[in-house]
Design a protein around this motif. Sequence first.
Motif, PDB file in Angstrom:
ATOM      1  N   PRO A   1       3.415  49.001  20.379  1.00 31.84           N
ATOM      2  CA  PRO A   1       2.975  51.005  19.293  1.00 31.84           C
ATOM      3  C   PRO A   1       2.996  51.547  20.786  1.00 31.84           C
ATOM      4  O   PRO A   1       2.710  51.544  22.053  1.00 31.84           O
ATOM      5  N   THR A   2       3.283  52.838  20.290  1.00 36.44           N
ATOM      6  CA  THR A   2       3.503  54.177  21.055  1.00 36.44           C
ATOM      7  C   THR A   2       2.628  55.107  20.726  1.00 36.44           C
ATOM      8  O   THR A   2       1.843  55.161  19.603  1.00 36.44           O
TER       9      THR A   2
ATOM     10  N   LEU B   1       9.161  42.954  11.243  1.00 37.21           N
ATOM     11  CA  LEU B   1       7.803  42.581  10.754  1.00 37.21           C
ATOM     12  C   LEU B   1       6.839  43.564  10.766  1.00 37.21           C
ATOM     13  O   LEU B   1       6.588  43.380  12.191  1.00 37.21           O
ATOM     14  N   SER B   2       6.126  44.103  10.166  1.00 38.98           N
ATOM     15  CA  SER B   2       5.309  44.830  10.103  1.00 38.98           C
ATOM     16  C   SER B   2       3.864  43.829  10.105  1.00 38.98           C
ATOM     17  O   SER B   2       3.898  43.057  10.421  1.00 38.98           O
ATOM     18  N   ALA B   3       2.688  44.255  10.421  1.00 42.51           N
ATOM     19  CA  ALA B   3       1.548  43.531  10.639  1.00 42.51           C
ATOM     20  C   ALA B   3       1.244  42.763   9.701  1.00 42.51           C
ATOM     21  O   ALA B   3       0.942  41.589   9.278  1.00 42.51           O
ATOM     22  N   THR B   4       1.522  43.740   8.453  1.00 50.65           N
ATOM     23  CA  THR B   4       0.858  42.678   6.826  1.00 50.65           C
ATOM     24  C   THR B   4       2.135  41.983   6.737  1.00 50.65           C
ATOM     25  O   THR B   4       1.604  40.464   6.461  1.00 50.65           O
ATOM     26  N   GLU B   5       3.090  42.129   6.848  1.00 47.35           N
ATOM     27  CA  GLU B   5       4.020  40.997   6.806  1.00 47.35           C
ATOM     28  C   GLU B   5       3.981  39.425   7.634  1.00 47.35           C
ATOM     29  O   GLU B   5       4.575  38.892   7.851  1.00 47.35           O
TER      30      GLU B   5
ATOM     31  N   ALA C   1       0.510  37.798  18.927  1.00 48.23           N
ATOM     32  CA  ALA C   1       0.584  39.394  19.442  1.00 48.23           C
ATOM     33  C   ALA C   1       0.097  39.977  17.919  1.00 48.23           C
ATOM     34  O   ALA C   1       0.609  41.666  18.197  1.00 48.23           O
ATOM     35  N   LEU C   2      -0.791  40.074  17.290  1.00 43.40           N
ATOM     36  CA  LEU C   2      -0.816  40.705  16.151  1.00 43.40           C
ATOM     37  C   LEU C   2      -1.539  41.733  16.308  1.00 43.40           C
ATOM     38  O   LEU C   2      -1.230  43.121  16.097  1.00 43.40           O
ATOM     39  N   PRO C   3      -2.733  41.697  17.378  1.00 42.95           N
ATOM     40  CA  PRO C   3      -3.447  43.232  17.481  1.00 42.95           C
ATOM     41  C   PRO C   3      -2.990  44.096  18.726  1.00 42.95           C
ATOM     42  O   PRO C   3      -3.134  44.638  18.998  1.00 42.95           O
ATOM     43  N   HIS C   4      -2.153  42.893  19.233  1.00 42.89           N
ATOM     44  CA  HIS C   4      -1.452  44.368  20.470  1.00 42.89           C
ATOM     45  C   HIS C   4      -0.407  44.533  19.540  1.00 42.89           C
ATOM     46  O   HIS C   4      -0.127  45.833  19.679  1.00 42.89           O
ATOM     47  N   ILE C   5       0.603  44.321  18.491  1.00 44.63           N
ATOM     48  CA  ILE C   5       0.911  45.525  17.514  1.00 44.63           C
ATOM     49  C   ILE C   5       0.758  46.489  17.225  1.00 44.63           C
ATOM     50  O   ILE C   5       0.987  47.645  16.816  1.00 44.63           O
TER      51      ILE C   5
ATOM     52  N   GLN D   1      -5.419  47.749  22.825  1.00 49.63           N
ATOM     53  CA  GLN D   1      -5.969  49.388  23.857  1.00 49.63           C
ATOM     54  C   GLN D   1      -6.601  49.504  23.849  1.00 49.63           C
ATOM     55  O   GLN D   1      -7.929  50.661  24.151  1.00 49.63           O
ATOM     56  N   PHE D   2      -7.057  49.629  22.357  1.00 49.18           N
ATOM     57  CA  PHE D   2      -8.494  49.861  21.482  1.00 49.18           C
ATOM     58  C   PHE D   2      -9.778  49.609  22.409  1.00 49.18           C
ATOM     59  O   PHE D   2     -10.691  49.777  22.721  1.00 49.18           O
TER      60      PHE D   2
END
Length: 239
Positions: A78-79, A119-123, A203-207, A212-213
């Motif tokens: 994400p940006t 693909l979104s996070a949910t997908e 990769a899920l938490p990264h996208i 970063q949080f």
Amino acid sequence: MLKLSRLLLHSSRDPLSRKSLFGEATGDFKLLRGITTQTVMSSAMQSSARDGNSAVKIFAPYSIYKGKAALSADPRLPTFSKLGSGDYRVERRGVIMLTFWPAIGERKYDWDKRQVFALSATEVGSLISLGSKDSCEFFHDPSMLSSNAGQVRKSLSIKAHVDGSGYFISLSVVNNILKTNDRFVVPVTTAEFAVMRTAFTFALPHIMGWDQFTNRLPHGANQSSPKAVHELQSSEWDR
């Protein structure tokens, strides 16, 4: 090394001396390890500095080549944009980009005719939760928010093999503007799908930007021009 040699020579004669020498040798080893680690990190930082580019792109797709088409997957982070308070928020959500391109011969593929599906996070969650006999399907309209809504339709289907030995991953793209109808089918083995499931889970938490949080270190804060962000975060909605 000298202290370690002494430790071996005196170990049978003086238990107290053995304990003392062992402690000294351990301390020397920790010091040496620390120096070595710092040297490696310093060398890496110097190498990065010599490159003169702190925003070097890294390409590490997972690719699967089959007889009629090929498939690759890679995460797009994400940006972030900076708020007036000095904090950051997600400006554009990350995705896992699936890219398909057709075969034009034996072990030859036409990259210019590729099609993508983000693909979104949910997908991603739907994909990684599939069982050996499960299936799922997603529909996208890249022009949904424009005057061309409905003119381009994308359908991604993941269907399990009847014998449970893997999945068929297929992408259908109907473009009424260009008068084209593309379809790609890539059979994926259980092992290949296991790699995708594991990589997507990582990769899920990264996208989502959650890494970063937790680190409190925003990556790719959106302070560059719209063109630069466009080039960095290309997605199927940009095509």
